[in-house]
Design a protein around this motif. Structure first.
Motif, PDB file in Angstrom:
ATOM      1  N   THR A 116      39.331  20.003  33.584  1.00  0.00           N
ATOM      2  CA  THR A 116      38.179  20.851  33.927  1.00  0.00           C
ATOM      3  C   THR A 116      37.519  21.324  32.637  1.00  0.00           C
ATOM      4  O   THR A 116      38.129  21.274  31.557  1.00  0.00           O
ATOM      5  N   ARG A 117      36.286  21.824  32.775  1.00  0.00           N
ATOM      6  CA  ARG A 117      35.599  22.370  31.597  1.00  0.00           C
ATOM      7  C   ARG A 117      36.434  23.482  30.983  1.00  0.00           C
ATOM      8  O   ARG A 117      36.583  23.583  29.755  1.00  0.00           O
ATOM      9  N   GLN A 118      36.978  24.339  31.855  1.00  0.00           N
ATOM     10  CA  GLN A 118      37.767  25.475  31.368  1.00  0.00           C
ATOM     11  C   GLN A 118      38.966  24.999  30.541  1.00  0.00           C
ATOM     12  O   GLN A 118      39.266  25.554  29.481  1.00  0.00           O
ATOM     13  N   GLU A 131      40.984  31.790  10.450  1.00  0.00           N
ATOM     14  CA  GLU A 131      40.016  32.627   9.730  1.00  0.00           C
ATOM     15  C   GLU A 131      38.702  32.884  10.487  1.00  0.00           C
ATOM     16  O   GLU A 131      37.903  33.702  10.062  1.00  0.00           O
ATOM     17  N   PHE A 132      38.481  32.179  11.585  1.00  0.00           N
ATOM     18  CA  PHE A 132      37.211  32.356  12.303  1.00  0.00           C
ATOM     19  C   PHE A 132      37.322  33.456  13.348  1.00  0.00           C
ATOM     20  O   PHE A 132      38.071  33.332  14.317  1.00  0.00           O
ATOM     21  N   GLY A 133      36.549  34.526  13.149  1.00  0.00           N
ATOM     22  CA  GLY A 133      36.606  35.673  14.064  1.00  0.00           C
ATOM     23  C   GLY A 133      35.546  35.630  15.142  1.00  0.00           C
ATOM     24  O   GLY A 133      35.572  36.410  16.093  1.00  0.00           O
ATOM     25  N   ILE A 134      34.578  34.725  14.994  1.00  0.00           N
ATOM     26  CA  ILE A 134      33.514  34.578  15.992  1.00  0.00           C
ATOM     27  C   ILE A 134      33.596  33.154  16.547  1.00  0.00           C
ATOM     28  O   ILE A 134      33.654  32.185  15.781  1.00  0.00           O
ATOM     29  N   VAL A 135      33.635  33.053  17.872  1.00  0.00           N
ATOM     30  CA  VAL A 135      33.749  31.733  18.498  1.00  0.00           C
ATOM     31  C   VAL A 135      32.630  31.564  19.520  1.00  0.00           C
ATOM     32  O   VAL A 135      32.435  32.421  20.391  1.00  0.00           O
ATOM     33  N   LEU A 136      31.876  30.470  19.393  1.00  0.00           N
ATOM     34  CA  LEU A 136      30.840  30.125  20.357  1.00  0.00           C
ATOM     35  C   LEU A 136      31.314  28.951  21.189  1.00  0.00           C
ATOM     36  O   LEU A 136      32.083  28.104  20.684  1.00  0.00           O
ATOM     37  N   VAL A 137      30.869  28.887  22.424  1.00  0.00           N
ATOM     38  CA  VAL A 137      31.173  27.745  23.293  1.00  0.00           C
ATOM     39  C   VAL A 137      29.849  27.106  23.680  1.00  0.00           C
ATOM     40  O   VAL A 137      28.955  27.792  24.203  1.00  0.00           O
ATOM     41  N   HIS A 138      29.724  25.805  23.418  1.00  0.00           N
ATOM     42  CA  HIS A 138      28.429  25.146  23.619  1.00  0.00           C
ATOM     43  C   HIS A 138      28.601  23.787  24.286  1.00  0.00           C
ATOM     44  O   HIS A 138      29.261  22.894  23.750  1.00  0.00           O
ATOM     45  N   ASP A 139      27.979  23.622  25.451  1.00  0.00           N
ATOM     46  CA  ASP A 139      28.081  22.365  26.191  1.00  0.00           C
ATOM     47  C   ASP A 139      27.409  21.216  25.445  1.00  0.00           C
ATOM     48  O   ASP A 139      26.230  21.324  25.071  1.00  0.00           O
ATOM     49  N   ALA A 211      43.176  33.716  28.703  1.00  0.00           N
ATOM     50  CA  ALA A 211      44.579  33.987  29.071  1.00  0.00           C
ATOM     51  C   ALA A 211      44.660  34.650  30.447  1.00  0.00           C
ATOM     52  O   ALA A 211      45.608  34.419  31.195  1.00  0.00           O
ATOM     53  N   ALA A 212      43.649  35.455  30.780  1.00  0.00           N
ATOM     54  CA  ALA A 212      43.688  36.208  32.042  1.00  0.00           C
ATOM     55  C   ALA A 212      43.128  35.419  33.223  1.00  0.00           C
ATOM     56  O   ALA A 212      43.323  35.812  34.376  1.00  0.00           O
ATOM     57  N   ALA A 213      42.427  34.313  32.952  1.00  0.00           N
ATOM     58  CA  ALA A 213      41.727  33.603  34.033  1.00  0.00           C
ATOM     59  C   ALA A 213      42.699  32.962  35.013  1.00  0.00           C
ATOM     60  O   ALA A 213      43.633  32.271  34.597  1.00  0.00           O
ATOM     61  N   VAL A 214      42.461  33.206  36.285  1.00  0.00           N
ATOM     62  CA  VAL A 214      43.277  32.545  37.314  1.00  0.00           C
ATOM     63  C   VAL A 214      42.460  31.492  38.066  1.00  0.00           C
ATOM     64  O   VAL A 214      42.949  30.410  38.371  1.00  0.00           O
ATOM     65  N   ASP A 215      41.184  31.808  38.318  1.00  0.00           N
ATOM     66  CA  ASP A 215      40.313  30.851  39.019  1.00  0.00           C
ATOM     67  C   ASP A 215      39.548  30.017  37.996  1.00  0.00           C
ATOM     68  O   ASP A 215      39.501  30.344  36.818  1.00  0.00           O
ATOM     69  N   GLU A 216      38.908  28.947  38.507  1.00  0.00           N
ATOM     70  CA  GLU A 216      38.015  28.153  37.661  1.00  0.00           C
ATOM     71  C   GLU A 216      36.670  28.866  37.538  1.00  0.00           C
ATOM     72  O   GLU A 216      36.134  29.381  38.527  1.00  0.00           O
ATOM     73  N   HIS A 217      36.135  28.895  36.327  1.00  0.00           N
ATOM     74  CA  HIS A 217      34.821  29.501  36.093  1.00  0.00           C
ATOM     75  C   HIS A 217      33.898  28.426  35.530  1.00  0.00           C
ATOM     76  O   HIS A 217      34.340  27.544  34.805  1.00  0.00           O
ATOM     77  N   THR A 218      32.604  28.534  35.836  1.00  0.00           N
ATOM     78  CA  THR A 218      31.663  27.540  35.319  1.00  0.00           C
ATOM     79  C   THR A 218      31.169  27.909  33.925  1.00  0.00           C
ATOM     80  O   THR A 218      30.560  27.092  33.242  1.00  0.00           O
ATOM     81  N   ASP A 219      31.404  29.154  33.510  1.00  0.00           N
ATOM     82  CA  ASP A 219      31.100  29.500  32.120  1.00  0.00           C
ATOM     83  C   ASP A 219      32.137  30.493  31.601  1.00  0.00           C
ATOM     84  O   ASP A 219      32.939  31.047  32.369  1.00  0.00           O
ATOM     85  N   ASP A 220      32.127  30.685  30.292  1.00  0.00           N
ATOM     86  CA  ASP A 220      33.153  31.523  29.663  1.00  0.00           C
ATOM     87  C   ASP A 220      32.838  33.003  29.783  1.00  0.00           C
ATOM     88  O   ASP A 220      33.740  33.831  29.871  1.00  0.00           O
TER      89      ASP A 220
END
Ligand code: CTP
Ligand code: MG
Length: 256
Positions: A116-118, A131-139, A211-220
């Motif tokens: 899955t995407r997740q 060392e990276f404190g900022i994280v982006l997610v990009h399709d 870590a907390a996600a139980v269901d599938e989500h279409t975005d973060d």
């Protein structure tokens, strides 16, 4: 913390690219389909790499195409590592060992995606160097997203927002319908927004949300909402449209 010498910017961008592209019709995985002669993923990564804040790009590739994707993307960056999964503390060392470090281009990591995407995002997140404190997610499917939007989202996270999404107003009237297709009601369009990527997060927020996600989500951002993190919005870009159906690919060809 002292930045590692191989870091060019303070932002890591995860690029989920392991989807099959079922809605695009038969063919290669969507990220590898061609737009003006180059795979969608190449267009997407080239634009992400052009954003000065980006020090690391982690691509989640179709699991049988990790080597092919690495070869495809290596010309776009100076330093590449393929591994699955990567031990973060070893990553930069490995990169320096195999390729010359450069301040001009981000580190590229390629990992196998999930079912899955997740799962693909989670696999990429696990590979981000410490060392990276900022994280982006990009399709990868938002292949024509301008580097400026990457910077806008990163700036908002840097400015103190734990979760940031680019949005556009909804132009169509939206109606709720029942199972037989009868209209139940009309939704107030003025409070609705269409959501794009890149979505940006403080790293600990994204890690906790996954870590907390139980269901599938279409975005973060949906996962961040679930753990109670306020999600800040910034103006999106028409060019960040998601290529989903053949019609979208035709539009993207014209936009290019
Ligand atoms: N994605 C992924 N891993 C998956 C599924 C999706 O990395 N198992 C990625 C896609 O490659 C895409 C992004 O998530 O870049 C958004 O997904 P979507 O547009 O739905 O792409 P696909 O899942 O490939 O398309 P479809 O749903 O039509 O099969
Ligand atoms: Mg999909």
């Amino acid at each position: 913390m002292t930045a590692h010498p191989c870091v060019r910017g303070d932002v890591a961008v995860l690029v989920p690219a392991a989807g099959m592209g079922v809605r695009l019709g038969p063919g290669a995985p969507k990220a590898l389909r061609l737009l003006r002669g180059e795979p969608l993923l190449v267009h997407a990564v080239r634009r992400v790499a052009a954003a000065p804040s980006v020090g690391c790009i982690v691509v989640a590739a179709p699991s049988d195409a990790v080597d092919d994707v690495t070869a495809l993307l290596s010309p776009l960056v100076a330093r590449t590592v393929t591994s699955a999964p990567i031990v973060a503390s070893e990553t930069c060392g490995a990169a320096e060992h195999t390729l010359e470090a450069s301040s001009e281009s981000p580190l590229l990591l390629v990992v196998p995606g999930g079912a899955t995407r997740q799962a693909s995002v989670a696999a990429a997140l696990a590979a981000v160097p410490a060392e990276f404190g900022i994280v982006l997610v990009h399709d990868a499917a938002r292949a024509l997203t301008p580097p400026e939007l990457v910077e806008t989202v990163a700036d908002a996270v840097r400015g103190g927002h734990g979760a940031v999404i680019p949005v556009l107003p909804v132009v169509d009237t939206i109606k709720e319908v029942d199972n037989s297709g009868i209209v139940v009601g009309t939704v107030d369009r003025s409070v609705l927004r269409a959501v794009q990527t890149p979505q940006g997060f403080r790293r600990d927020v994204l890690t906790s949300a996954h870590a907390a996600a139980v269901d599938e989500h279409t975005d973060d951002a949906g996962m961040a909402e679930k753990i109670g993190v306020p999600v800040h919005t910034v103006p999106g870009s028409e060019a960040a449209m998601k290529i989903t159906r053949p019609f979208d690919l035709a539009i993207a060809e014209l936009l290019f």
